[in-house]
Write a protein that holds these residues in place. Structure first.
Motif, mmCIF file in Angstrom:
data_model
loop_
_atom_site.group_PDB
_atom_site.id
_atom_site.type_symbol
_atom_site.label_atom_id
_atom_site.label_comp_id
_atom_site.label_asym_id
_atom_site.label_seq_id
_atom_site.Cartn_x
_atom_site.Cartn_y
_atom_site.Cartn_z
ATOM 1 N N GLN A 105 69.712 -40.889 35.461
ATOM 2 C CA GLN A 105 69.402 -40.063 36.829
ATOM 3 C C GLN A 105 68.551 -40.898 37.582
ATOM 4 N N ALA A 117 66.148 -31.638 35.952
ATOM 5 C CA ALA A 117 65.125 -31.983 36.993
ATOM 6 C C ALA A 117 64.667 -33.485 36.819
ATOM 7 N N ASN A 118 64.467 -34.422 37.721
ATOM 8 C CA ASN A 118 63.990 -35.931 37.480
ATOM 9 C C ASN A 118 62.564 -35.706 37.668
ATOM 10 N N GLU A 128 68.644 -35.335 42.529
ATOM 11 C CA GLU A 128 67.731 -35.949 41.422
ATOM 12 C C GLU A 128 68.064 -37.312 41.181
ATOM 13 N N ARG A 163 59.786 -37.156 40.784
ATOM 14 C CA ARG A 163 58.991 -36.104 41.553
ATOM 15 C C ARG A 163 57.543 -36.828 41.128
#
Length: 265
Positions: free
Chosen positions: A91, A5-6, A144, A10
């Motif tokens: 990312q 997950a980035n 992401e 977020r």
């Protein structure tokens, strides 16, 4: 295996302020040290730092265990460079010198696979997909990716409304040093006109639902930008932190020296 997950993307989407540090040594050992100090994000600089794809890769690997999110600034908007940096696992990209909506669209296209973009399909060979260990990387990986475009000229500011309207642009980073030069205020990134222009550009970005960022190594200036709603602020540059602390130490022994120092906002 799931795609990582980035956290930075977020945080920008949620509106959380993010404090960053520039990592300019182009060395994985130094960048890892920076990753331990608690910044929300750090910038691996491929534009003004002496980095190449392999040194960026080594730094991404070095900081992977830490909470600071690595943002990679590529040297320019060349799709081939963007492809390589994404394939080694970056990312979040920061792309300098974006002046027009066409350039912003081209940057986003370079991060997307066909038919939505032009990124070459080959991540299975690289770190991005953990060498094909992430079976849905073509979908989950793109979700992401975080795209930050740099607006650092009078022309870019004039086109800011269109630039921030581009789907796939997650944020706009304003470069006060280049912007001051473009405004015929060379080496005056804290000039009131420059600060005002950045504030106006940040307001446009926020109104479009995009995050705004800036480099501000002066503490009070950085706090001012944060208070004004600039969401992600780079508050220090590692190599200058080292050099300036060394200069300050020697001044204790050799006396004060009236030397002009470059300012970065």
């Amino acid at each position: 295996m799931k795609n990582p997950a980035n956290s930075f993307k977020r945080a920008l989407a949620s509106g959380d302020p993010q404090l960053g540090i520039w990592a300019s040594f182009a060395d994985p050992y130094a960048t890892e040290a920076v990753a331990t100090i608690g910044a929300d994000w750090l910038l691996i600089d491929g534009e003004h730092g002496p980095n190449d794809v392999r040194s960026i890769l080594a730094q991404l690997q070095a900081v992977a265990p830490y909470a600071s999110h690595p943002v990679v600034r590529v040297v320019d908007a060349n799709p081939s460079v963007i492809k390589q940096v994404l394939d080694i696992g970056a990312q979040t990209l920061m792309v300098p010198m974006i002046d027009t909506v066409e350039q912003a669209r081209a940057v986003v296209a370079a991060t997307r696979y066909p038919p939505k973009g032009i990124r070459g399909v080959g991540a299975a060979l690289g770190r991005a997909s953990r060498w094909a260990s992430i079976p849905d990387y073509a979908d989950s990986g793109v979700q992401e990716i975080c795209v930050i475009v740099q607006v650092e000229s009078v022309k870019g500011l004039a086109n800011i409304d269109e630039i921030v309207s581009v789907e796939g642009v997650d944020g706009v980073f304003f470069g006060p040093v280049d912007l001051s030069a473009s405004m015929d205020l060379m080496d005056q990134p804290t000039h009131p006109d420059v600060v005002r222009a950045i504030g106006q550009g940040a307001s446009v970005a926020r109104a479009a639902g995009k995050a705004a960022g800036v480099l501000a190594t002066d503490v009070e200036r950085a706090k001012g930008y944060l208070a004004a709603g600039v969401q992600f602020v780079a508050v220090g540059i590692d190599i200058l932190m080292l050099v300036n602390s060394g200069r300050a130490l020697l001044r204790e022994f050799k006396g004060d020296r009236d030397e002009k120092r470059p300012s970065y906002g």
